[in-house]
Design a protein around this motif. Structure first.
Motif, PDB file in Angstrom:
ATOM      1  N   THR A  56       0.780  -1.387  -0.119  1.00  0.00           N
ATOM      2  CA  THR A  56      -0.087  -0.010  -0.072  1.00  0.00           C
ATOM      3  C   THR A  56       0.875   1.209   0.040  1.00  0.00           C
ATOM      4  O   THR A  56       1.925   1.213   0.747  1.00  0.00           O
ATOM      5  CB  THR A  56      -0.958  -0.062   1.156  1.00  0.00           C
ATOM      6  OG1 THR A  56       0.031  -0.151   2.423  1.00  0.00           O
ATOM      7  CG2 THR A  56      -2.124  -0.931   1.111  1.00  0.00           C
ATOM      8  N   ALA A  57       0.449   2.363  -0.600  1.00  0.00           N
ATOM      9  CA  ALA A  57       1.373   3.586  -0.747  1.00  0.00           C
ATOM     10  C   ALA A  57       1.263   4.199   0.503  1.00  0.00           C
ATOM     11  O   ALA A  57       0.323   4.148   1.337  1.00  0.00           O
ATOM     12  CB  ALA A  57       0.595   4.369  -1.881  1.00  0.00           C
ATOM     13  N   ILE A  58       2.535   4.827   0.651  1.00  0.00           N
ATOM     14  CA  ILE A  58       2.819   5.763   1.622  1.00  0.00           C
ATOM     15  C   ILE A  58       2.813   7.052   1.418  1.00  0.00           C
ATOM     16  O   ILE A  58       3.842   7.525   0.517  1.00  0.00           O
ATOM     17  CB  ILE A  58       4.140   5.223   2.424  1.00  0.00           C
ATOM     18  CG1 ILE A  58       4.254   3.935   2.888  1.00  0.00           C
ATOM     19  CG2 ILE A  58       4.657   6.258   3.528  1.00  0.00           C
ATOM     20  CD1 ILE A  58       5.421   3.236   3.429  1.00  0.00           C
ATOM     21  N   ALA A  59       1.679   7.863   1.628  1.00  0.00           N
ATOM     22  CA  ALA A  59       1.528   9.114   1.154  1.00  0.00           C
ATOM     23  C   ALA A  59       2.393  10.145   1.670  1.00  0.00           C
ATOM     24  O   ALA A  59       2.550   9.981   3.106  1.00  0.00           O
ATOM     25  CB  ALA A  59       0.332   9.419   0.944  1.00  0.00           C
ATOM     26  N   ASN A  60       2.342  11.367   1.114  1.00  0.00           N
ATOM     27  CA  ASN A  60       3.145  12.525   1.728  1.00  0.00           C
ATOM     28  C   ASN A  60       4.267  12.254   2.834  1.00  0.00           C
ATOM     29  O   ASN A  60       4.292  12.635   3.942  1.00  0.00           O
ATOM     30  CB  ASN A  60       1.826  13.217   2.591  1.00  0.00           C
ATOM     31  CG  ASN A  60       0.724  13.442   1.753  1.00  0.00           C
ATOM     32  OD1 ASN A  60       1.005  13.806   0.613  1.00  0.00           O
ATOM     33  ND2 ASN A  60      -0.302  13.076   2.212  1.00  0.00           N
ATOM     34  N   ALA A  61       5.220  11.439   2.304  1.00  0.00           N
ATOM     35  CA  ALA A  61       6.399  10.949   2.957  1.00  0.00           C
ATOM     36  C   ALA A  61       7.447  11.852   2.353  1.00  0.00           C
ATOM     37  O   ALA A  61       7.527  12.156   1.180  1.00  0.00           O
ATOM     38  CB  ALA A  61       6.686   9.769   3.005  1.00  0.00           C
ATOM     39  N   GLU A  62       8.692  12.058   3.124  1.00  0.00           N
ATOM     40  CA  GLU A  62       9.752  12.918   2.642  1.00  0.00           C
ATOM     41  C   GLU A  62      10.744  11.478   2.307  1.00  0.00           C
ATOM     42  O   GLU A  62      11.050  10.942   3.332  1.00  0.00           O
ATOM     43  CB  GLU A  62      10.067  13.816   3.857  1.00  0.00           C
ATOM     44  CG  GLU A  62      11.393  14.540   2.952  1.00  0.00           C
ATOM     45  CD  GLU A  62      11.718  15.663   4.362  1.00  0.00           C
ATOM     46  OE1 GLU A  62      11.466  16.841   4.052  1.00  0.00           O
ATOM     47  OE2 GLU A  62      12.260  15.184   5.236  1.00  0.00           O
ATOM     48  N   VAL A  63      11.419  11.675   1.372  1.00  0.00           N
ATOM     49  CA  VAL A  63      12.470  10.994   0.845  1.00  0.00           C
ATOM     50  C   VAL A  63      13.677  11.705   0.302  1.00  0.00           C
ATOM     51  O   VAL A  63      13.705  13.001  -0.048  1.00  0.00           O
ATOM     52  CB  VAL A  63      12.192  10.007  -0.336  1.00  0.00           C
ATOM     53  CG1 VAL A  63      11.077   8.947   0.210  1.00  0.00           C
ATOM     54  CG2 VAL A  63      11.746  10.725  -1.495  1.00  0.00           C
ATOM     55  N   ALA A  64      14.767  11.307   0.834  1.00  0.00           N
ATOM     56  CA  ALA A  64      16.034  11.967   0.607  1.00  0.00           C
ATOM     57  C   ALA A  64      16.685  11.464  -0.659  1.00  0.00           C
ATOM     58  O   ALA A  64      16.850  10.317  -0.946  1.00  0.00           O
ATOM     59  CB  ALA A  64      16.976  11.787   1.682  1.00  0.00           C
ATOM     60  N   VAL A  65      16.925  12.460  -1.702  1.00  0.00           N
ATOM     61  CA  VAL A  65      17.329  12.058  -3.199  1.00  0.00           C
ATOM     62  C   VAL A  65      18.779  12.326  -3.172  1.00  0.00           C
ATOM     63  O   VAL A  65      19.077  13.379  -2.681  1.00  0.00           O
ATOM     64  CB  VAL A  65      16.684  12.737  -4.021  1.00  0.00           C
ATOM     65  CG1 VAL A  65      17.123  12.384  -5.464  1.00  0.00           C
ATOM     66  CG2 VAL A  65      15.103  12.393  -3.957  1.00  0.00           C
ATOM     67  N   LYS A  66      19.824  11.439  -3.610  1.00  0.00           N
ATOM     68  CA  LYS A  66      21.176  11.996  -3.886  1.00  0.00           C
ATOM     69  C   LYS A  66      21.414  11.335  -5.223  1.00  0.00           C
ATOM     70  O   LYS A  66      21.642  10.106  -5.526  1.00  0.00           O
ATOM     71  CB  LYS A  66      22.083  11.338  -2.893  1.00  0.00           C
ATOM     72  CG  LYS A  66      23.575  11.512  -2.800  1.00  0.00           C
ATOM     73  CD  LYS A  66      24.297  11.205  -1.712  1.00  0.00           C
ATOM     74  CE  LYS A  66      24.601   9.928  -1.807  1.00  0.00           C
ATOM     75  NZ  LYS A  66      25.622   9.293  -0.813  1.00  0.00           N
ATOM     76  N   VAL A  67      21.885  12.249  -6.098  1.00  0.00           N
ATOM     77  CA  VAL A  67      22.164  11.945  -7.624  1.00  0.00           C
ATOM     78  C   VAL A  67      23.882  12.076  -7.599  1.00  0.00           C
ATOM     79  O   VAL A  67      24.224  13.397  -7.052  1.00  0.00           O
ATOM     80  CB  VAL A  67      21.524  13.101  -8.391  1.00  0.00           C
ATOM     81  CG1 VAL A  67      22.061  12.482  -9.813  1.00  0.00           C
ATOM     82  CG2 VAL A  67      20.138  12.737  -8.297  1.00  0.00           C
ATOM     83  N   THR A  68      24.250  11.498  -8.058  1.00  0.00           N
ATOM     84  CA  THR A  68      26.097  11.273  -8.319  1.00  0.00           C
ATOM     85  C   THR A  68      26.365  11.175  -9.703  1.00  0.00           C
ATOM     86  O   THR A  68      25.990  10.318 -10.339  1.00  0.00           O
ATOM     87  CB  THR A  68      26.624  10.150  -7.259  1.00  0.00           C
ATOM     88  OG1 THR A  68      26.341  10.294  -5.929  1.00  0.00           O
ATOM     89  CG2 THR A  68      28.202  10.344  -7.219  1.00  0.00           C
ATOM     90  N   ASP A  69      27.087  12.054  -9.953  1.00  0.00           N
ATOM     91  CA  ASP A  69      27.445  12.184 -11.424  1.00  0.00           C
ATOM     92  C   ASP A  69      28.557  11.339 -11.565  1.00  0.00           C
ATOM     93  O   ASP A  69      29.589  11.031 -10.756  1.00  0.00           O
ATOM     94  CB  ASP A  69      27.320  13.579 -12.008  1.00  0.00           C
ATOM     95  CG  ASP A  69      28.817  14.293 -11.762  1.00  0.00           C
ATOM     96  OD1 ASP A  69      29.592  13.844 -11.202  1.00  0.00           O
ATOM     97  OD2 ASP A  69      28.985  15.591 -12.310  1.00  0.00           O
ATOM     98  N   PRO A  70      28.962  11.286 -13.020  1.00  0.00           N
ATOM     99  CA  PRO A  70      30.523  10.357 -13.182  1.00  0.00           C
ATOM    100  C   PRO A  70      31.739  10.948 -12.833  1.00  0.00           C
ATOM    101  O   PRO A  70      32.788  10.198 -12.273  1.00  0.00           O
ATOM    102  CB  PRO A  70      30.390  10.256 -14.773  1.00  0.00           C
ATOM    103  CG  PRO A  70      29.031  10.399 -15.271  1.00  0.00           C
ATOM    104  CD  PRO A  70      28.411  11.640 -14.229  1.00  0.00           C
TER     105      PRO A  70
END
Lengths: 106, 154
Positions: free
Chosen positions: B55-69
């Protein structure tokens, strides 16, 4: 525009009866090559060329050309002769016509 | 029954039905495409859900980390919508592999933390090529030979 030299190009030649020949040609130092297509049957000859490109550098490309081969027509000749070309008004003139064909010497 | 036994049984009883039950969670990352040319942008769709019931977890905060080459890191937070979805846009500027890492820290009362990663590839821009066929004639008598000149350029 930059010529793409010394690269292989795939050719597919489809004869009017569907007979297909595949061959490969290589471009010269100015990106060109020539290919001779012998026509043996009447109808459309389709020549399809496909360049595969170079991975992570050059995109593929393709081109198509269609050549129509037609039967050789034999020449005909139609000659008309009249006994007189200047006659008084009211005169009937009989005009003769002759249709001939000249087959080429074997 | 001594006092300590009584206290222990009381604590066991209290921690039974009223003990907080943490649920496992799951993050799913789905890049629309996995590779693109330099200068393009890839969208990664993410979904946060309970691991068992999905079941979906709505309105939650997730930390995004994008690492380039080259190792440069871009970090920010994203919020899940009412169906637990979020999206990440990754601009591809350096040839090589980009890593997208997303972490959910959990909810102190209900949900356990989870994380997921995916990799994207930035490829060099392909140069378009042109192939032109020029026949010596487009109509020929049967038995004739037609010469076709091909030109390949970029």
């Amino acid at each position: 525009m930059t010529w793409i030299a010394f690269k292989p190009v795939k050719l597919t030649i489809v004869a009017p009866d569907g007979f297909t020949v595949e061959q490969e040609a290589t471009t010269n130092n100015i990106g060109e090559f020539t290919v001779d297509i012998g026509t043996h049957k009447k109808g459309n000859y389709t020549i399809y060329a496909h360049y595969l490109g170079v991975e992570e550098m050059l995109q593929p490309s393709e081109a198509t050309v269609i050549i129509l081969a037609v039967e050789e027509l034999t020449e005909t000749k139609l000659e008309m002769t009249a006994p007189e070309t200047v006659v008084p008004v009211g005169t009937n003139v009989v005009v003769s016509a002759k249709l001939t064909v000249e087959f080429p010497p074997v | 029954m001594g006092f300590w036994d009584w206290l222990k049984r009381l604590l066991d009883w209290l921690s039974g039905p009223f003990r907080p039950r943490f649920r496992k969670t799951k993050l799913r990352l789905s890049p629309v495409v996995r590779s693109g040319p330099t200068g393009s942008e890839i969208v990664v769709l993410g979904q946060l859900m309970e691991a068992e019931k999905l079941t979906a977890i709505a309105n939650a905060e997730v930390a995004v980390k994008v690492t380039d080459p080259k190792g440069a890191i871009d970090q920010y937070f994203a919020m899940t919508d009412n169906v637990g979805m979020f999206s990440i846009k990754v601009g591809l500027f350096v040839e090589g592999n980009y890593t997208v890492h997303v972490e959910y820290m959990g909810d102190g009362d209900r949900y356990l933390a989870c994380e997921a990663s995916t990799m994207l590839v930035c490829k060099p821009v392909l140069v378009p090529t042109t192939l032109v066929l020029t026949p010596s004639a487009t109509e020929a008598r049967v038995g004739d030979t037609v010469t076709i000149t091909a030109t390949l350029s970029s």
